[in-house]
Motif scaffolding. Structure first.
Motif, PDB file in Angstrom:
ATOM      1  N   GLY A  61       0.777  -1.220   0.000  1.00  0.00           N
ATOM      2  CA  GLY A  61       0.000   0.000   0.000  1.00  0.00           C
ATOM      3  C   GLY A  61       0.810   1.271   0.000  1.00  0.00           C
ATOM      4  N   VAL A  62       2.073   1.193  -0.417  1.00  0.00           N
ATOM      5  CA  VAL A  62       2.938   2.368  -0.465  1.00  0.00           C
ATOM      6  C   VAL A  62       3.631   2.419  -1.822  1.00  0.00           C
ATOM      7  CG1 VAL A  62       4.977   3.500   0.523  1.00  0.00           C
ATOM      8  CG2 VAL A  62       3.344   2.342   2.027  1.00  0.00           C
ATOM      9  N   GLN A  63       3.593   3.575  -2.467  1.00  0.00           N
ATOM     10  CA  GLN A  63       4.332   3.783  -3.703  1.00  0.00           C
ATOM     11  C   GLN A  63       5.579   4.605  -3.404  1.00  0.00           C
ATOM     12  OE1 GLN A  63       3.906   2.656  -7.066  1.00  0.00           O
ATOM     13  NE2 GLN A  63       5.996   3.435  -6.932  1.00  0.00           N
ATOM     14  N   PRO A  88       1.710   6.718   0.881  1.00  0.00           N
ATOM     15  CA  PRO A  88       0.632   5.722   0.995  1.00  0.00           C
ATOM     16  C   PRO A  88      -0.331   5.840  -0.193  1.00  0.00           C
ATOM     17  CG  PRO A  88       0.977   6.839   3.090  1.00  0.00           C
ATOM     18  CD  PRO A  88       1.775   7.587   2.070  1.00  0.00           C
ATOM     19  N   THR A  89      -0.816   4.700  -0.664  1.00  0.00           N
ATOM     20  CA  THR A  89      -1.732   4.723  -1.807  1.00  0.00           C
ATOM     21  C   THR A  89      -3.163   5.033  -1.383  1.00  0.00           C
ATOM     22  OG1 THR A  89      -1.969   2.319  -1.618  1.00  0.00           O
ATOM     23  CG2 THR A  89      -0.313   3.158  -3.169  1.00  0.00           C
ATOM     24  N   THR A  90      -3.467   4.943  -0.085  1.00  0.00           N
ATOM     25  CA  THR A  90      -4.810   5.291   0.382  1.00  0.00           C
ATOM     26  C   THR A  90      -4.971   6.813   0.358  1.00  0.00           C
ATOM     27  OG1 THR A  90      -3.991   5.243   2.648  1.00  0.00           O
ATOM     28  CG2 THR A  90      -5.066   3.255   1.821  1.00  0.00           C
ATOM     29  N   PRO A  91      -6.129   7.308  -0.054  1.00  0.00           N
ATOM     30  CA  PRO A  91      -6.325   8.764  -0.108  1.00  0.00           C
ATOM     31  C   PRO A  91      -6.216   9.394   1.282  1.00  0.00           C
ATOM     32  CG  PRO A  91      -8.056   7.596  -1.314  1.00  0.00           C
ATOM     33  CD  PRO A  91      -7.308   6.566  -0.533  1.00  0.00           C
ATOM     34  N   ILE A 128       9.513   4.367  10.148  1.00  0.00           N
ATOM     35  CA  ILE A 128       8.962   4.695   8.833  1.00  0.00           C
ATOM     36  C   ILE A 128       7.654   3.963   8.573  1.00  0.00           C
ATOM     37  CG2 ILE A 128       9.399   4.578   6.359  1.00  0.00           C
ATOM     38  CD1 ILE A 128      12.380   5.079   7.064  1.00  0.00           C
ATOM     39  N   ASP A 129       7.591   2.672   8.900  1.00  0.00           N
ATOM     40  CA  ASP A 129       6.340   1.947   8.683  1.00  0.00           C
ATOM     41  C   ASP A 129       5.199   2.542   9.502  1.00  0.00           C
ATOM     42  OD1 ASP A 129       7.530   0.234   6.895  1.00  0.00           O
ATOM     43  OD2 ASP A 129       7.718  -1.453   8.292  1.00  0.00           O
ATOM     44  N   ALA A 130       5.507   2.959  10.723  1.00  0.00           N
ATOM     45  CA  ALA A 130       4.474   3.565  11.570  1.00  0.00           C
ATOM     46  C   ALA A 130       4.000   4.896  11.001  1.00  0.00           C
ATOM     47  CB  ALA A 130       5.000   3.746  12.986  1.00  0.00           C
ATOM     48  N   MET A 131       4.926   5.669  10.455  1.00  0.00           N
ATOM     49  CA  MET A 131       4.549   6.945   9.848  1.00  0.00           C
ATOM     50  C   MET A 131       3.679   6.723   8.620  1.00  0.00           C
ATOM     51  SD  MET A 131       8.218   8.894  10.162  1.00  0.00           S
ATOM     52  CE  MET A 131       8.932   9.283  11.765  1.00  0.00           C
ATOM     53  N   LEU A 132       4.084   5.798   7.780  1.00  0.00           N
ATOM     54  CA  LEU A 132       3.280   5.490   6.588  1.00  0.00           C
ATOM     55  C   LEU A 132       1.914   4.936   6.991  1.00  0.00           C
ATOM     56  CD1 LEU A 132       6.097   3.870   4.442  1.00  0.00           C
ATOM     57  CD2 LEU A 132       4.996   6.067   3.991  1.00  0.00           C
TER      58      LEU A 132
END
Length: 387
Positions: A61-63, A88-91, A128-132
């Motif tokens: 879910g991350v570009q 993140p690809t989510t709006p 980083i994963d938590a931020m995303l």
């Protein structure tokens, strides 16, 4: 002022009847490691402009995007720096998606150690994963000279801070990211990255006044390089002092580190320019005198550059979370406490945290607090200062 120059020139050209020429946008970069070699000369532009880019494989879910962008060296020369932008690809539910510009911790000084190349990425699961996961975009600079030509300016704050700031700018100037300028920005980092994040905070009001910086999280921060050097002399982390000497020498031509080296020092200088962080503990408990004919740190030109890269002289305008380990064996607690006092005296909203740990365990222990602190800043909550 520079951000106003182009619009003024365009207006003047229109007034005299000359049609303006559109600025060239970012172009796709070359494949492989050729991406890390900037065009020479650099195309016209300003700090934060993207020279070229390429998309990275989308994951969970991350570009991601690899970017080569303009920045400035410690002495103000135009340079190109590489880094990544993760989106993140989510709006984003409403408004402008926040951006955290992450200043990486020590990877080494060799091109192969650049954060965009080096594995494992120890900050990814912690920060980083938590931020995303919160929906924030993350920009991660490789810093000057990591991946790109020239020596890495390790722990030289005036270079690192600009690279961190310009990574945030680059994130919004690459149309593919979908990120808009004008949204909230934060800087975060630990160890070398704590210095980079704090320097970004100090430089931003003058270097990037257009950025809406809402918070800074800086941990294990090398605020005073002279104090850090004294702490590392003869200690387990002496190898970091060698890397710092390489970094200062790369940033400032007049320092001429090789002129101070003995035979053993010249051998290290010749063979360790590509060293990654795992190499530093091979120099544990060393001393400056083991590698030099005279101590460069005692010289006035070295002292001047060390003083120039001491945090605290230009307090940030944004709130700051400073944190440190009580028994940090690499970066001394005392000089971080001094930075806290100086920021507090200058009226900075400082949240101070100490953790019962050494250098690495403190980074792990503090990760959740860092993300929560930045979440509160993005939400517009007032900081809980404890000066």
């Amino acid at each position: 002022m520079r951000r106003f120059v182009r619009p003024l020139l365009v207006a003047l050209l229109v007034l005299v009847g000359v049609p303006p020429v559109a600025a060239a946008g970012p172009v796709p970069g070359p494949p492989g490691d050729a991406f890390y070699t900037p065009p020479s000369p650099l195309p016209a532009g300003v700090p934060g402009d993207v020279v070229w880019w390429r998309a990275l494989p989308a994951r969970s879910g991350v570009q991601g995007y690899l970017v080569l962008y303009r920045s400035e060296s410690a002495t103000g020369a135009p340079i190109a720096v590489t880094g990544r932008v993760l989106v993140p690809t989510t709006p984003w539910p409403s408004g402008v998606r926040p951006i955290v510009s992450v200043a990486s911790g020590t990877r080494g000084v060799g091109d192969r150690c650049a954060p965009s190349k080096f594995q494992p990425d120890y900050e990814k699961p912690l920060f980083i994963d938590a931020m995303l996961g919160r929906g924030w975009a993350v920009a991660i600079t490789d810093y000057e000279g990591l991946g790109t030509p020239g020596g890495h300016t390790y722990v030289v704050g005036r270079s690192e801070g600009r690279s961190v700031i310009d990574a945030a700018r680059a994130a919004t100037r690459l149309p593919a990211t979908g990120l808009a300028a004008g949204g909230p920005v934060a800087f975060a980092g630990y160890s070398q990255g704590g210095g980079g994040a704090a320097w970004a905070g100090e430089l931003a009001p003058s270097y990037a006044p257009e950025l809406a910086v809402v918070g800074i999280a800086a941990g294990g921060t090398p605020a005073d390089l002279t104090a850090v050097a004294r702490h590392l002399e003869g200690g387990i982390g002496f190898g970091f002092l060698l890397l710092a000497a390489f970094g200062l020498d790369s940033a400032y031509d007049e320092l001429d580190l090789p002129a101070y080296l003995n035979e053993k020092g010249r051998a290290v200088y010749a063979t360790q320019q590509d060293a990654c962080v795992d190499a530093v503990f091979g120099y544990a408990f060393g001393r400056i005198a083991d590698y030099t004919t005279s101590d460069p740190l005692s010289r006035s030109d070295w002292q001047a550059r060390l003083a120039e890269n001491r945090l605290g002289a230009h307090p940030p305008a944004a709130p700051v979370y400073l944190y440190h380990g009580l028994v940090d064996e690499i970066i001394p607690l005392s000089q971080a406490q001094t930075l806290r006092r100086e920021y507090c005296a200058a009226g900075v909203d400082v949240t101070w945290g100490v953790f019962l740990g050494e250098h690495v365990t403190t980074m792990v222990s503090a990760a959740g607090d860092v993300v929560s602190y930045l979440a509160d800043r993005f939400a517009g909550k007032p900081p809980r200062t404890n000066c």
